[in-house]
Every structure is written in C-alpha cells, then in structure tokens.
Design a protein around this motif. Sequence first.
Motif, mmCIF file in Angstrom:
data_model
loop_
_atom_site.group_PDB
_atom_site.id
_atom_site.type_symbol
_atom_site.label_atom_id
_atom_site.label_comp_id
_atom_site.label_asym_id
_atom_site.label_seq_id
_atom_site.Cartn_x
_atom_site.Cartn_y
_atom_site.Cartn_z
ATOM 1 N N ASP A 149 0.851 -1.184 0.000
ATOM 2 C CA ASP A 149 0.000 0.000 0.000
ATOM 3 C C ASP A 149 0.890 1.238 0.000
ATOM 4 O OD1 ASP A 149 -1.831 1.990 0.348
ATOM 5 O OD2 ASP A 149 -2.723 1.184 2.187
ATOM 6 N N LEU A 150 0.945 1.930 -1.134
ATOM 7 C CA LEU A 150 1.799 3.107 -1.242
ATOM 8 C C LEU A 150 1.240 4.300 -0.492
ATOM 9 C CD1 LEU A 150 2.877 2.933 -5.004
ATOM 10 C CD2 LEU A 150 3.953 1.918 -2.992
ATOM 11 N N LEU A 189 4.267 5.717 6.319
ATOM 12 C CA LEU A 189 5.705 5.545 6.152
ATOM 13 C C LEU A 189 6.127 5.810 4.707
ATOM 14 C CD1 LEU A 189 8.539 4.717 6.986
ATOM 15 C CD2 LEU A 189 7.849 2.315 6.764
ATOM 16 N N LEU A 190 5.446 5.182 3.755
ATOM 17 C CA LEU A 190 5.831 5.372 2.362
ATOM 18 C C LEU A 190 5.524 6.785 1.882
ATOM 19 C CD1 LEU A 190 4.910 1.953 0.706
ATOM 20 C CD2 LEU A 190 7.103 2.757 1.548
ATOM 21 N N ARG A 191 4.447 7.374 2.360
ATOM 22 C CA ARG A 191 4.146 8.759 1.984
ATOM 23 C C ARG A 191 5.256 9.690 2.448
ATOM 24 N NH1 ARG A 191 -1.219 8.096 3.938
ATOM 25 N NH2 ARG A 191 -0.740 9.607 5.574
ATOM 26 N N SER A 192 5.811 9.420 3.628
ATOM 27 C CA SER A 192 6.893 10.274 4.130
ATOM 28 C C SER A 192 8.148 10.131 3.278
ATOM 29 C CB SER A 192 7.204 9.936 5.596
ATOM 30 O OG SER A 192 7.905 8.701 5.719
ATOM 31 N N LEU A 193 8.399 8.936 2.763
ATOM 32 C CA LEU A 193 9.552 8.730 1.884
ATOM 33 C C LEU A 193 9.386 9.506 0.586
ATOM 34 C CD1 LEU A 193 10.156 4.878 2.265
ATOM 35 C CD2 LEU A 193 11.441 6.712 3.341
ATOM 36 N N PHE A 194 8.203 9.441 0.015
ATOM 37 C CA PHE A 194 7.958 10.150 -1.242
ATOM 38 C C PHE A 194 8.015 11.659 -1.026
ATOM 39 C CE2 PHE A 194 5.080 6.301 -2.221
ATOM 40 C CZ PHE A 194 6.175 5.540 -2.599
ATOM 41 N N GLY A 247 5.251 -1.106 -5.919
ATOM 42 C CA GLY A 247 6.042 -0.905 -4.714
ATOM 43 C C GLY A 247 6.929 0.299 -4.938
ATOM 44 N N ILE A 248 8.149 0.240 -4.400
ATOM 45 C CA ILE A 248 9.076 1.347 -4.586
ATOM 46 C C ILE A 248 10.244 0.901 -5.450
ATOM 47 C CG2 ILE A 248 8.412 2.489 -2.439
ATOM 48 C CD1 ILE A 248 10.822 1.369 -1.093
ATOM 49 N N ALA A 249 10.861 1.858 -6.125
ATOM 50 C CA ALA A 249 11.975 1.563 -7.023
ATOM 51 C C ALA A 249 13.218 1.213 -6.217
ATOM 52 C CB ALA A 249 12.246 2.760 -7.933
#
Length: 467
Positions: A383-384, A388-393, A406-408
Amino acid sequence: MTVLGLFADRSAAAASSSKPEIAIVGRGFSGIMMAIALMKSMRGSFHLTMYDPHPSISGGQAFSAAQRCEILNSRVRDLSVAAGQPDDFNDWLCANDEFRTAVPAAIPGFRQIFVPKGIFSDYVHQRFSEALARRSDITVRFSHEQVTGLRKLASGRFSLVRDGGHDACDIVILATGFGVHPRDLEVSDEERPLMRTRRLVDPRHAVLLGSGIRVVDQLFQMRDNGYAGKVTLVSRHGFLPQAHTQLAAAPSFPVDPMPQGLRRIVRFVRQACAEAEAKGQSWQSAMNGLRRRARSLWQSLSAQEKRQFNRHLRAIYDSHRNRLPAAVHARLQQELAEGRTVLRRGRAGRRLPEGIMVRWAGQHAEELLRADQVIECRCSAPDLGTPLLRSLFAGGLAEPDELELGIAVSPTGEVLSPCARTPNLFAIGPLGLGSLPDIDLVPEIVTQTYAAARLIATGKRLALKAG
C-alpha cells in the motif's frame, strides 16, 4: 521462551555511541533474513533495532497466517539461509531426529522434497538465534511500535518516526513485505455472532478469493479439518498454480538473444517450452531457465509493455513460476474434477452478511454470491498510501516503481530516489517487486539480503576509516 524474549534485554547498557545504528522495519521473513545476513557479514559491532507492531517474531504474512502443515512450494535444496552453503537446510533436517523419523524415505537427504511451512519457520528462527548468540559484541532491541515516518537529517542520519516518538539511526532497511487486504471483507460487530452460528450449523458453501498458492493452502486446510461443503474459488484471471515435476527440473533455455518487444518475447518463451518438451525435458525446465533472465528481460521492456504484462500476462506467469508439489497439484485436480470445488472468473466486491457481490467475467452488473463463509486468500502489492511510504515520497527519499507495485530499488535493495540512490536506505523483498521480478521468493530474498549486507558492511568500514 521465544527468540524475542531471549534477546530483548541485550541492549543499551553495553552500547557505544561509535557503533552504527541500524534499523530494520519488519520482523517477517525478509526482516529476519536481513538480520541474519548483517550478523554474518558485518565484522564490526553495531546496534540493531527491529520494528514491528506484531508482539513476536512471526515469519511474516506468508508464514504467520499459515498452518504448520501447509507445504512450501519450493524444494529443500532452494531454501538455505546460509550464504555459500546450499545444503544448510537439508543438513538441518538431517540432524532433526523427529523429522528423520517422520520422513524416513528421504534419508539420507531431503534436497528434493517439499516441507511444511512450520518446519521452515523453525529452521529460520533457529539460525537467527544462533547468529545472534555468536555476536555478543552487538546489541539488539525489539520494538513493538509502528513506524509511521522517515526523514533524512542534515547530518546524513535518519530520523525514524514511531508511535511513541523518534529514533535516530544511520542505516534503515525496509522489510515490510506485503500481504492480504482484509478491508474488503470487514463485517459489522452485529453480523459476527450470526455468521459464526450459521457456519457451525449449516456450512454449505464457502467462497475463497484468489487462485494462487494461498487459496490452495486454505482449501486443503479446510478439507483436512473436516469441511465437506461446496467451495467456490473466485479469481479475476482464473489461473491456478501449475505442478512441479517429480524431481527438480534443471534450468534449460535457448542461448539465442531474446527478441525485442513483449509480443515477440512471449512467442519466444512459448517456443522454448515446446522445444524443451520435444527434447524429453519439461516446460518447467524452460521456465526455470527463463527466471535466470527475468530481470534483464524486465529492464528491456518499455513502461507501456510492463503495464501490458502486468495487466494481461502476470497472472499466467505467476501460475507457472509459483508451482505446487506434484502430489498437491494432483489432489487439487481431483477436487475440481469431482465438482466439490469450482473455479470462476470474476471481480469480488462488497462483503454482505449473506455472501459477497461479484461481477463475473463478461458481465457488467454485480450479483450476489451466497456463502456461509468468505475467506480472503489474495496477495496484494504494498500500500503506497501508508504514512511511512508517503513520508519517503514527500521527502524525496524514494519513488514508486513504474507500475506502482512498490518502490523503485536496485538489485541489492538500495532505494532509488527521483534523482539517485538514497544512501543507507534499503528495501528488501516484495517492496521491490515492480523493479525486480521474483523478489518475493525465498531464494531471491536470501540472495538480496546478503548482497545488501555486504554493501552495508563495506560502506560502513569506509565511512569509519574516513572519519
């Protein structure tokens, strides 16, 4: 006492501020495997914190939800967690008196057989415990808090945001994997007592969502527990797992250069399978050979071709790479031939107390599929939209892969930002499935964790010398 209980107290007191701080987010198989690889690859001392809201080391979505009797779909020979020791799992089984007694026909070796998930989980946890016991110079902490964010500090370190505050660390490894989505199957608290009563009194029809390995596991778990009712498998594409050969199929694939373009590649692969069978081999041999070239093939495709593959061909490919042991496949075919289980193509929709809404293939409107029990067995992409993933982006530390599966990531698990690789940030296992085909399988995860650990060990030594 659990592994978690044994080592949770080895911590802070002996810590030295000069030791690198490493964080692993996730304590499933990818996270445990990454910890093993680090402990074996890094000569210097370090602090390790493993984050997961689950209260114990679980083995991840694939194992924590599984019955101990469910059979893995990879042979023993492919499941070693020790770098350079392909027979480590086989040797562990040979030293297990209880297993040797239960499976005497395979003695003196078990390389070709398929074993229950619970046995493999025991092996992984024991190797984790042994690796940790040998590293008295490191400190390990287990946190049950959810990691909700990550940002890069001016110093180059990371600030890891958790439910109870912040932690600073030098290296972060994301090993959260992926799992099923339970949200489509949620029912109200008022409905649950009625559903439980109906299942016990009149369990006539069960619906399983999916058509992969998990759905087969769930089906036979139900049958082995005495369920004799009708079962409907609802799958969007309708491709069930194919069978392994009785003995391991050696990889075999044409040495000719692969053609360009998705359509030509598909024809080439089909021809390779046909030629393998004509030579007395098997299509499984050709598929095993294809997997060795899967990543270079994937990288040669355009973004549009990758989307086409994901939309039209991935389900077929997955059914041929995620295969069933021959005996399990034969049991599945018998189940379908007898009509006790049926496979239907359709898109599952809303969950209702009396069943589930489904739009069947070729139809525009949904209809109610009545069922006493609906069980989710589908795997899903990460789930993008998680915090956590939103903070990375948002921080420019990562970006979704081309298909947003997923993520690259690089082959060694380094997370790729929009501009370059993000130093000291890794994503291991299924989070990188859009970049690395087959990275959701055990052998590939093991290979990746050791590659990442060697990179971390080398990089940290250089950094310490430079300092």
